[in-house]
Write a protein that holds these residues in place. Structure first.
Motif, PDB file in Angstrom:
ATOM      1  N   ASP A  82      -6.542  10.087 -12.245  1.00 18.13           N
ATOM      2  CA  ASP A  82      -7.238   9.476 -13.375  1.00 18.13           C
ATOM      3  C   ASP A  82      -6.295   8.828 -14.382  1.00 18.13           C
ATOM      4  O   ASP A  82      -6.668   8.602 -15.522  1.00 18.13           O
ATOM      5  CB  ASP A  82      -8.103  10.511 -14.082  1.00 18.13           C
ATOM      6  CG  ASP A  82      -7.285  11.683 -14.609  1.00 18.13           C
ATOM      7  OD1 ASP A  82      -6.110  11.790 -14.230  1.00 18.13           O
ATOM      8  OD2 ASP A  82      -7.827  12.469 -15.403  1.00 18.13           O
ATOM      9  N   THR A  83      -5.069   8.536 -13.977  1.00 16.94           N
ATOM     10  CA  THR A  83      -4.131   7.914 -14.909  1.00 16.94           C
ATOM     11  C   THR A  83      -3.376   6.750 -14.264  1.00 16.94           C
ATOM     12  O   THR A  83      -3.252   6.660 -13.045  1.00 16.94           O
ATOM     13  CB  THR A  83      -3.076   8.911 -15.423  1.00 16.94           C
ATOM     14  OG1 THR A  83      -2.297   9.396 -14.317  1.00 16.94           O
ATOM     15  CG2 THR A  83      -3.714  10.077 -16.159  1.00 16.94           C
ATOM     16  N   ARG A  84      -2.923   5.866 -15.092  1.00 14.00           N
ATOM     17  CA  ARG A  84      -1.948   4.852 -14.736  1.00 14.00           C
ATOM     18  C   ARG A  84      -0.789   5.023 -15.718  1.00 14.00           C
ATOM     19  O   ARG A  84      -0.911   5.701 -16.733  1.00 14.00           O
ATOM     20  CB  ARG A  84      -2.534   3.439 -14.842  1.00 14.00           C
ATOM     21  CG  ARG A  84      -3.701   3.191 -13.908  1.00 14.00           C
ATOM     22  CD  ARG A  84      -3.289   3.239 -12.451  1.00 14.00           C
ATOM     23  NE  ARG A  84      -4.389   2.917 -11.565  1.00 14.00           N
ATOM     24  CZ  ARG A  84      -5.186   3.800 -11.004  1.00 14.00           C
ATOM     25  NH1 ARG A  84      -5.027   5.088 -11.287  1.00 14.00           N
ATOM     26  NH2 ARG A  84      -6.150   3.430 -10.194  1.00 14.00           N
ATOM     27  N   ARG A  85       0.335   4.384 -15.419  1.00 16.29           N
ATOM     28  CA  ARG A  85       1.485   4.513 -16.308  1.00 16.29           C
ATOM     29  C   ARG A  85       2.035   3.136 -16.673  1.00 16.29           C
ATOM     30  O   ARG A  85       2.020   2.221 -15.857  1.00 16.29           O
ATOM     31  CB  ARG A  85       2.560   5.387 -15.652  1.00 16.29           C
ATOM     32  CG  ARG A  85       2.125   6.841 -15.566  1.00 16.29           C
ATOM     33  CD  ARG A  85       3.124   7.697 -14.822  1.00 16.29           C
ATOM     34  NE  ARG A  85       3.165   7.339 -13.408  1.00 16.29           N
ATOM     35  CZ  ARG A  85       4.005   7.903 -12.537  1.00 16.29           C
ATOM     36  NH1 ARG A  85       4.863   8.810 -12.947  1.00 16.29           N
ATOM     37  NH2 ARG A  85       3.988   7.553 -11.278  1.00 16.29           N
ATOM     38  N   ILE A  86       2.476   3.033 -17.914  1.00 17.62           N
ATOM     39  CA  ILE A  86       2.943   1.753 -18.443  1.00 17.62           C
ATOM     40  C   ILE A  86       4.388   1.880 -18.890  1.00 17.62           C
ATOM     41  O   ILE A  86       4.755   2.829 -19.594  1.00 17.62           O
ATOM     42  CB  ILE A  86       2.080   1.294 -19.624  1.00 17.62           C
ATOM     43  CG1 ILE A  86       0.655   0.985 -19.177  1.00 17.62           C
ATOM     44  CG2 ILE A  86       2.673   0.050 -20.282  1.00 17.62           C
ATOM     45  CD1 ILE A  86      -0.261   0.587 -20.318  1.00 17.62           C
ATOM     46  N   LEU A  87       5.197   0.913 -18.501  1.00 22.98           N
ATOM     47  CA  LEU A  87       6.553   0.779 -19.006  1.00 22.98           C
ATOM     48  C   LEU A  87       6.623  -0.494 -19.826  1.00 22.98           C
ATOM     49  O   LEU A  87       6.317  -1.577 -19.338  1.00 22.98           O
ATOM     50  CB  LEU A  87       7.559   0.696 -17.852  1.00 22.98           C
ATOM     51  CG  LEU A  87       9.002   0.347 -18.241  1.00 22.98           C
ATOM     52  CD1 LEU A  87       9.631   1.477 -19.055  1.00 22.98           C
ATOM     53  CD2 LEU A  87       9.845   0.025 -17.015  1.00 22.98           C
TER      54      LEU A  87
END
Length: 246
Positions: A82-87
């Protein structure tokens, strides 16, 4: 809201707000995507089986400072379902290094917005001498409530040495609302034509300061004839600015 109404509301959202796909910044080059991925792996951010996949979306734009750097935003699949990650990163392309960065997890229900468009805003947000913020907009057409929704959402970031930090989060720079109920008679084909009010918001730097940072003047304008713009003055509390009220 029943399914049919939900579908119609989603369709209205796409009609109410223009897509920013044409305004999205270019996808980062393969070299910069490799630099970002190598940086994350070297810092233990992306490890383990299946966690070395490339970014699912990205955008890059020249850094507005004196240094010949590039601002990059990269969206990756998350470890949790249920997550995405951002850089968010400041990259030195000639040296293939990341100069400063911000790394965070985000809800996966916004994944389509990350695929649709990322825009990096490099307007002159001079918060204090020598400190200039930049914005990141994620496009969205997903309704947030029954009779309206939001367009692109903006976050302002500042660089602090090797770190990048958000100072204003989740500001809607466009939104819409229905002025009537197209479903009031129980069937869309028998109801009145939808009347939509659209809003656009802008950020300006005020002459006053709070906790060492310039105050932000947010102006919200309606497209309705005779409607007067509304303004809010956002004061920095030492960590962040409040999200503007609608």
């Amino acid at each position: 809201m029943d399914f049919k109404r939900a579908v119609c509301t989603a369709t209205l959202a796409m009609l109410a707000l223009p897509s920013i796909a044409a305004e999205r910044d270019p996808v980062c080059s393969e070299q910069l995507q490799e630099v970002a991925g190598s940086f994350l792996q070297a810092n233990g951010r992306r490890q383990g089986g299946g966690d070395d996949r490339p970014a699912i979306s990205s955008a890059c734009k020249p850094w507005p400072g004196k240094e010949p750097y590039t601002l990059g935003v990269f969206v990756y699949d998350g470890i949790a379902q249920d997550t995405r990650r951002i850089l968010v990163a400041l990259l030195d392309q000639p040296r293939s290094t990341v100069v400063a960065s911000y790394w965070a997890a985000v809800p996966s229900d916004a994944i389509e917005t990350y695929r649709e468009g990322i825009r990096i805003d490099t307007a002159r947000y001079q918060l204090q001498p020598g400190l200039r913020a930049f914005g990141v907009d994620f496009s969205t057409t997903e309704p947030r409530y029954q009779y309206g929704g939001y367009g692109p959402m903006r976050t302002l970031y500042v660089r602090e040495g090797e770190a990048i930090r958000p100072v204003l989060s989740g500001m809607a720079i466009a939104s819409w609302r229905l002025l009537n109920d197209p479903w009031e008679k129980g069937a869309e084909e028998d109801g009145p034509a939808p009347e939509i009010e659209r809003f656009n918001s802008t950020i300006a730097i005020a002459s006053t300061r709070s906790k060492g940072y310039a105050d932000l003047l947010v102006t919200r304008k309606s497209d309705q004839p005779g409607a007067k713009p509304t303004t809010q003055l956002l004061h920095y509390d030492g960590r962040q600015y409040p999200t503007p009220q609608e």
